[in-house]
Design an enzyme around this catalytic site. Structure first.
Site, mmCIF file in Angstrom:
data_model
loop_
_atom_site.group_PDB
_atom_site.id
_atom_site.type_symbol
_atom_site.label_atom_id
_atom_site.label_comp_id
_atom_site.label_asym_id
_atom_site.label_seq_id
_atom_site.Cartn_x
_atom_site.Cartn_y
_atom_site.Cartn_z
ATOM 1 N N LYS A 1 0.869 -1.137 -0.074
ATOM 2 C CA LYS A 1 -0.031 -0.091 -0.064
ATOM 3 C C LYS A 1 0.894 1.248 -0.141
ATOM 4 C CE LYS A 1 -4.091 -1.956 1.867
ATOM 5 N NZ LYS A 1 -5.061 -1.659 0.699
ATOM 6 N N GLU B 1 -13.070 -4.115 9.647
ATOM 7 C CA GLU B 1 -13.970 -4.784 8.320
ATOM 8 C C GLU B 1 -15.416 -4.667 8.704
ATOM 9 O OE1 GLU B 1 -12.094 -8.138 6.059
ATOM 10 O OE2 GLU B 1 -12.186 -8.682 7.931
ATOM 11 N N ASP C 1 -5.802 -14.829 10.960
ATOM 12 C CA ASP C 1 -6.080 -14.209 9.828
ATOM 13 C C ASP C 1 -5.629 -13.038 9.464
ATOM 14 O OD1 ASP C 1 -7.483 -14.590 7.185
ATOM 15 O OD2 ASP C 1 -8.985 -13.363 7.835
ATOM 16 N N HIS D 1 -0.766 -9.285 8.454
ATOM 17 C CA HIS D 1 -1.157 -7.731 8.281
ATOM 18 C C HIS D 1 -0.558 -6.905 9.324
ATOM 19 C CE1 HIS D 1 -3.025 -9.406 4.864
ATOM 20 N NE2 HIS D 1 -3.984 -9.522 5.258
ATOM 21 N N LYS E 1 -14.261 -8.242 12.315
ATOM 22 C CA LYS E 1 -15.423 -8.091 11.481
ATOM 23 C C LYS E 1 -16.812 -7.452 12.031
ATOM 24 C CE LYS E 1 -13.936 -12.346 8.534
ATOM 25 N NZ LYS E 1 -13.884 -11.273 7.311
#
Ligand code: NAP
Length: 494
Positions: free
Chosen positions: A185, A219, A238, A243, A342
């Protein structure tokens, strides 16, 4: 205005999983953009592979249709689409079966042994071992070949080592590109530029001047189509293992001697190895696991995780917050608060570097409180960098303070297209530049920190804490940071 692009050498790129979600949503659109910018030579080949029986013309038609939708609002990109599709070909192959691999080898060998060959493993990770051994058996792991490995690389140290061994049996480490698209990014590159191309920040870049760092990857979506995978994984595996820890490394690492891949990765590795292990006795104090219940997202009612999954007994976490500590001279005393989940209220990924307050205020109470500076690096949705400063509220009257952001999102200001992470990373693979890819020892060091947390959670009698879909996670995540007299960052606008 478009940024200057330097064409890469001609290459053959094989996308294993060429009909899958990642290929259609990220890889092929990214390649189209690079092509339209003149970065990909016309004699390059992009070969999709999956089990589906179709020929090259059918594949081109299918991909063309998908890319047409994406390029609807971009006439220039759309105009380049027919020529781009000419680069595409397709071969039906099953990673788990012998048939077809010899012919596939012949197809690739037509461009000679020195050709740059990229094998992108965009399939389920349980096919990586088969794919690598077949590529080796077909003699396709030539000197200029590279393999791209998607996440997840394992679900703990042992399984990560098994994948790395299998890939390593076919490809050397310098040919292996473990992708973490967060590193591609623009803002992450900007973090490097801010830290190491300016004299201003580095003297302040330590626990003496920085109070703490926050890294949030939020998210709004729930399970989508990934229920099976996600339920066996959870937010820690995950998102955090890859990340969030990679972002932490980019903030915390010492200045590398150069931007060479290994110089950079050596420094990131040192950070991972400096992470203070989280023991079973403190795991409930410094980590929070959550799982969403029914609530609202984007104005619509959404079901809870267990209903979405269709299993009432899952203890998989869809949210995690962690107080991490980098136990070294630079960072001792300045924690890193990590948070991801999430069904949170916004889709946002950002790094907040929260500086310490000034040691003494010379201003009257009527001037208002002096808030500590914050450097906010936003990775999505609107990539950019803001430095929050105190200034005098402009205008007549007494001296009043105002907290305002200095907006350093220059790419937008100059009208430059910000490349998607995959665009940059794919071209880096072709060039053989591994700076923004994870080395084996980094992946394993990250797992070494994660494994004990997973094990400690397993032993806990309580399930993940519930939170309402559309909220910022369980209350315990707020308590985690507020206990230390700090709060999660909220962008108060300009
Ligand atoms: P997907 O939509 O399920 O696609 C899987 C692809 O693999 C399909 O093209 C499938 O086609 C092919 N395939 C399945 N079995 C095969 C076999 N035996 N031999 C050859 N091809 C086979 O998966 P995805 O979402 O694109 O994800 C691909 C990889 O990227 C995974 O490792 C995932 O964890 C990772 N990833 C994905 C995303 C994302 O946004 N999607 C993000 C980060 C990482 P056939 O069934 O026709 O063979």
């Amino acid at each position: 205005m478009t940024a200057k692009t330097v064409p890469v050498d001609s290459f053959d790129l094989v996308i294993f999983g060429g009909t899958g979600d990642l290929a259609l949503r990220k890889l092929l659109p990214g390649l189209l953009r690079r092509y339209a910018d003149g970065q990909i030579p016309q004699d390059s080949r992009i070969i999709g592979v999956a089990r589906d029986r179709q020929n090259g013309a059918e594949y081109r038609a299918r991909i063309g249709e998908a890319l047409e939708k994406i390029t609807e609002a971009e006439p220039l990109l759309r105009a380049r689409l027919p020529a781009f599709l000419q680069l595409l070909d397709y071969r039906p192959l099953d990673a788990t079966r012998e048939e077809g691999w010899e012919e596939f080898g012949e197809l690739l060998k037509t461009t000679g042994p020195d050709r740059i060959r990229v094998f992108y493993l965009s399939t389920s990770p349980n096919l990586f071992v088969d794919l690598c051994s077949r590529l080796r058996d077909a003699g396709l792991n030539t000197g200029n070949a590279r393999v791209v490995v998607e996440k997840p690389i394992g679900r703990d140290s042992a399984s990560a080592a098994a994948i790395n061994d299998a890939v390593g049996a076919a490809f050397a480490e310098h040919q292996t590109f473990r992708i973490d698209h967060y590193l591609g990014k623009e803002t992450v590159q900007n973090l490097l530029a801010l830290r190491f191309a300016n004299i201003l920040f580095e003297p302040l870049w330590n626990a003496g001047r920085i109070d703490h760092v926050q890294i949030t990857v939020a998210e709004t979506v729930g399970l989508e189509k990934r229920a099976g995978y996600y339920d066996s994984s959870g937010a820690l595996r995950d998102m955090v293992q890859n990340h969030l820890l990679q972002l932490l490394c980019m903030v915390a690492m010492e200045p590398p001697a150069t931007l060479q891949a290994d110089a950079l990765r050596d420094e990131k590795l040192k950070v991972l190895r400096s992470l203070k292990p989280i023991t079973a006795t403190e795991v409930s104090h410094v980590t929070v696991r959550g799982q969403y219940r029914a609530g609202a997202s984007g104005g619509a009612a959404v079901p809870g995780y267990l209903d979405e999954l269709g299993r009432p007994d899952s203890r998989t976490e869809t949210f995690v917050a962690i107080k991490a500590e980098v136990a070294n001279w630079r960072w001792a005393g300045a924690p890193f608060y990590l948070r991801t989940g999430k069904r949170l209220p916004e889709r946002v990924s950002e790094i907040v570097v929260a500086f310490r307050p000034v040691p003494h205020s010379i201003f009257d109470a009527s001037a208002g409180p002096a808030q500590p500076n914050r450097l906010v690096l936003r990775l999505q949705p609107d990539e950019g960098v803001k430095l929050w400063l105190m200034i005098k509220d402009p205008g007549p009257g007494g001296l009043r303070m105002k907290y305002v952001p200095l907006d350093m999102s220059f790419a937008e200001a100059f009208g430059v297209h910000q490349p998607e992470a995959y665009e940059r990373l794919l071209m880096d693979v072709v060039r053989g530049n591994q700076s923004l890819f994870m080395r084996r020892d980094e992946v394993e060091a990250a797992w070494a920190w994660i494994d004990p947390i997973l094990e400690a959670w397993e032993q806990l009698p309580e399930a993940p804490k519930p939170y309402t879909a559309g909220s910022w996670g369980p209350n315990a995540a707020v308590a985690l940071i507020e206990r230390d007299g700090r709060t999660w960052h909220e962008d108060t606008g300009t």
